[in-house]
Design a protein around this motif. Structure first.
Motif, PDB file in Angstrom:
ATOM      1  N   UNK A 179      -8.199   1.747  -8.759  1.00 57.16           N
ATOM      2  CA  UNK A 179      -8.316   0.738  -7.705  1.00 57.16           C
ATOM      3  C   UNK A 179      -7.517   1.147  -6.476  1.00 57.16           C
ATOM      4  N   UNK A 180      -6.294   1.632  -6.689  1.00 59.38           N
ATOM      5  CA  UNK A 180      -5.464   2.095  -5.572  1.00 59.38           C
ATOM      6  C   UNK A 180      -6.104   3.305  -4.897  1.00 59.38           C
ATOM      7  N   UNK A 181      -6.612   4.227  -5.694  1.00 61.36           N
ATOM      8  CA  UNK A 181      -7.250   5.428  -5.146  1.00 61.36           C
ATOM      9  C   UNK A 181      -8.484   5.064  -4.320  1.00 61.36           C
ATOM     10  N   UNK A 182      -9.251   4.063  -4.752  1.00 56.53           N
ATOM     11  CA  UNK A 182     -10.427   3.620  -4.001  1.00 56.53           C
ATOM     12  C   UNK A 182     -10.025   3.084  -2.628  1.00 56.53           C
ATOM     13  N   UNK A 183      -8.958   2.300  -2.592  1.00 52.86           N
ATOM     14  CA  UNK A 183      -8.488   1.750  -1.313  1.00 52.86           C
ATOM     15  C   UNK A 183      -8.012   2.857  -0.375  1.00 52.86           C
ATOM     16  N   UNK A 184      -7.275   3.819  -0.905  1.00 47.98           N
ATOM     17  CA  UNK A 184      -6.783   4.932  -0.079  1.00 47.98           C
ATOM     18  C   UNK A 184      -7.950   5.781   0.422  1.00 47.98           C
ATOM     19  N   UNK A 185      -8.926   6.038  -0.424  1.00 41.02           N
ATOM     20  CA  UNK A 185     -10.083   6.837  -0.012  1.00 41.02           C
ATOM     21  C   UNK A 185     -10.835   6.146   1.127  1.00 41.02           C
ATOM     22  N   UNK A 186     -10.997   4.847   1.028  1.00 38.11           N
ATOM     23  CA  UNK A 186     -11.694   4.109   2.087  1.00 38.11           C
ATOM     24  C   UNK A 186     -10.879   4.126   3.383  1.00 38.11           C
ATOM     25  N   UNK A 187      -9.565   3.931   3.265  1.00 43.28           N
ATOM     26  CA  UNK A 187      -8.699   3.966   4.452  1.00 43.28           C
ATOM     27  C   UNK A 187      -8.741   5.344   5.100  1.00 43.28           C
ATOM     28  N   UNK A 188      -8.723   6.386   4.296  1.00 47.54           N
ATOM     29  CA  UNK A 188      -8.732   7.753   4.805  1.00 47.54           C
ATOM     30  C   UNK A 188     -10.006   8.044   5.591  1.00 47.54           C
ATOM     31  N   UNK A 189     -11.111   7.372   5.230  1.00 48.82           N
ATOM     32  CA  UNK A 189     -12.373   7.636   5.920  1.00 48.82           C
ATOM     33  C   UNK A 189     -12.426   7.007   7.311  1.00 48.82           C
ATOM     34  N   UNK A 190     -11.561   6.013   7.584  1.00 48.94           N
ATOM     35  CA  UNK A 190     -11.628   5.358   8.892  1.00 48.94           C
ATOM     36  C   UNK A 190     -10.321   5.371   9.680  1.00 48.94           C
ATOM     37  N   UNK A 191      -9.224   5.774   9.054  1.00 52.18           N
ATOM     38  CA  UNK A 191      -7.928   5.820   9.737  1.00 52.18           C
ATOM     39  C   UNK A 191      -7.419   7.250   9.768  1.00 52.18           C
ATOM     40  N   UNK A 192      -6.664   7.583  10.807  1.00 49.33           N
ATOM     41  CA  UNK A 192      -6.096   8.926  10.907  1.00 49.33           C
ATOM     42  C   UNK A 192      -4.598   8.870  10.672  1.00 49.33           C
ATOM     43  N   UNK A 193      -4.075   9.967  10.201  1.00 44.54           N
ATOM     44  CA  UNK A 193      -2.636  10.166  10.011  1.00 44.54           C
ATOM     45  C   UNK A 193      -2.001   9.099   9.120  1.00 44.54           C
ATOM     46  N   UNK A 194      -2.602   8.891   7.949  1.00 43.46           N
ATOM     47  CA  UNK A 194      -1.989   8.001   6.964  1.00 43.46           C
ATOM     48  C   UNK A 194      -0.649   8.591   6.559  1.00 43.46           C
ATOM     49  N   UNK A 195       0.351   7.753   6.355  1.00 43.03           N
ATOM     50  CA  UNK A 195       1.696   8.239   6.048  1.00 43.03           C
ATOM     51  C   UNK A 195       2.194   7.793   4.681  1.00 43.03           C
ATOM     52  N   UNK A 196       2.278   6.494   4.482  1.00 45.62           N
ATOM     53  CA  UNK A 196       2.884   5.946   3.274  1.00 45.62           C
ATOM     54  C   UNK A 196       1.950   4.891   2.696  1.00 45.62           C
ATOM     55  N   UNK A 197       1.825   4.877   1.374  1.00 45.13           N
ATOM     56  CA  UNK A 197       1.103   3.814   0.676  1.00 45.13           C
ATOM     57  C   UNK A 197       2.076   3.203  -0.323  1.00 45.13           C
ATOM     58  N   UNK A 198       2.224   1.901  -0.241  1.00 42.28           N
ATOM     59  CA  UNK A 198       3.138   1.184  -1.120  1.00 42.28           C
ATOM     60  C   UNK A 198       2.334   0.179  -1.945  1.00 42.28           C
ATOM     61  N   UNK A 199       2.435   0.264  -3.270  1.00 41.44           N
ATOM     62  CA  UNK A 199       1.750  -0.683  -4.145  1.00 41.44           C
ATOM     63  C   UNK A 199       2.594  -1.947  -4.218  1.00 41.44           C
ATOM     64  N   UNK A 200       2.010  -3.071  -3.797  1.00 41.07           N
ATOM     65  CA  UNK A 200       2.739  -4.343  -3.762  1.00 41.07           C
ATOM     66  C   UNK A 200       2.463  -5.225  -4.961  1.00 41.07           C
ATOM     67  N   UNK A 201       1.217  -5.193  -5.432  1.00 40.79           N
ATOM     68  CA  UNK A 201       0.854  -6.120  -6.499  1.00 40.79           C
ATOM     69  C   UNK A 201      -0.319  -5.554  -7.288  1.00 40.79           C
ATOM     70  N   UNK A 202      -0.277  -5.732  -8.589  1.00 37.05           N
ATOM     71  CA  UNK A 202      -1.379  -5.352  -9.462  1.00 37.05           C
ATOM     72  C   UNK A 202      -1.835  -6.608 -10.189  1.00 37.05           C
ATOM     73  N   UNK A 203      -3.156  -6.822 -10.230  1.00 43.19           N
ATOM     74  CA  UNK A 203      -3.671  -7.941 -11.011  1.00 43.19           C
ATOM     75  C   UNK A 203      -5.051  -7.590 -11.547  1.00 43.19           C
ATOM     76  N   UNK A 204      -5.611  -8.498 -12.332  1.00 43.19           N
ATOM     77  CA  UNK A 204      -6.923  -8.287 -12.924  1.00 43.19           C
ATOM     78  C   UNK A 204      -7.763  -9.542 -12.737  1.00 43.19           C
ATOM     79  N   UNK A 205      -9.054  -9.351 -12.622  1.00 43.71           N
ATOM     80  CA  UNK A 205      -9.985 -10.473 -12.610  1.00 43.71           C
ATOM     81  C   UNK A 205     -10.605 -10.543 -14.001  1.00 43.71           C
TER      82      UNK A 205
END
Length: 68
Positions: free
Chosen positions: A20-46
């Motif tokens: 799930x985290x990797x999916x979010x980073x991959x999507x961000x990488x496709x539209x944002x430049x120069x990503x620096x830090x990713x911090x996991x704040x919360x994990x949950x399940x549906x």
């Protein structure tokens, strides 16, 4: 001197929190430049009505270099 912006993203996956985290980073990488830090704040399940896991969710703060 640089300025960075921080946004919150939520990634989802049927496999795992890591995916799930990797999916979010991959999507961000496709539209944002120069990503620096990713911090996991919360994990949950549906869950479904029977209590089975439907998907994993990871809430992230993502920082990237701010350009005007």
């Amino acid at each position: 001197m640089s300025v960075y912006k921080v946004i919150e993203l939520i990634g989802t996956s049927e496999k795992s929190w890591e995916d799930a985290a990797a999916q979010a980073v991959a999507k961000a990488r496709s539209s944002l430049r120069e990503l620096r830090i990713v911090e996991v704040n919360k994990l949950d399940m549906r869950l479904d009505e029977a209590g089975n896991i439907v998907c994993y969710r990871a809430r992230l703060n993502v920082s990237f270099k701010y350009e005007e």
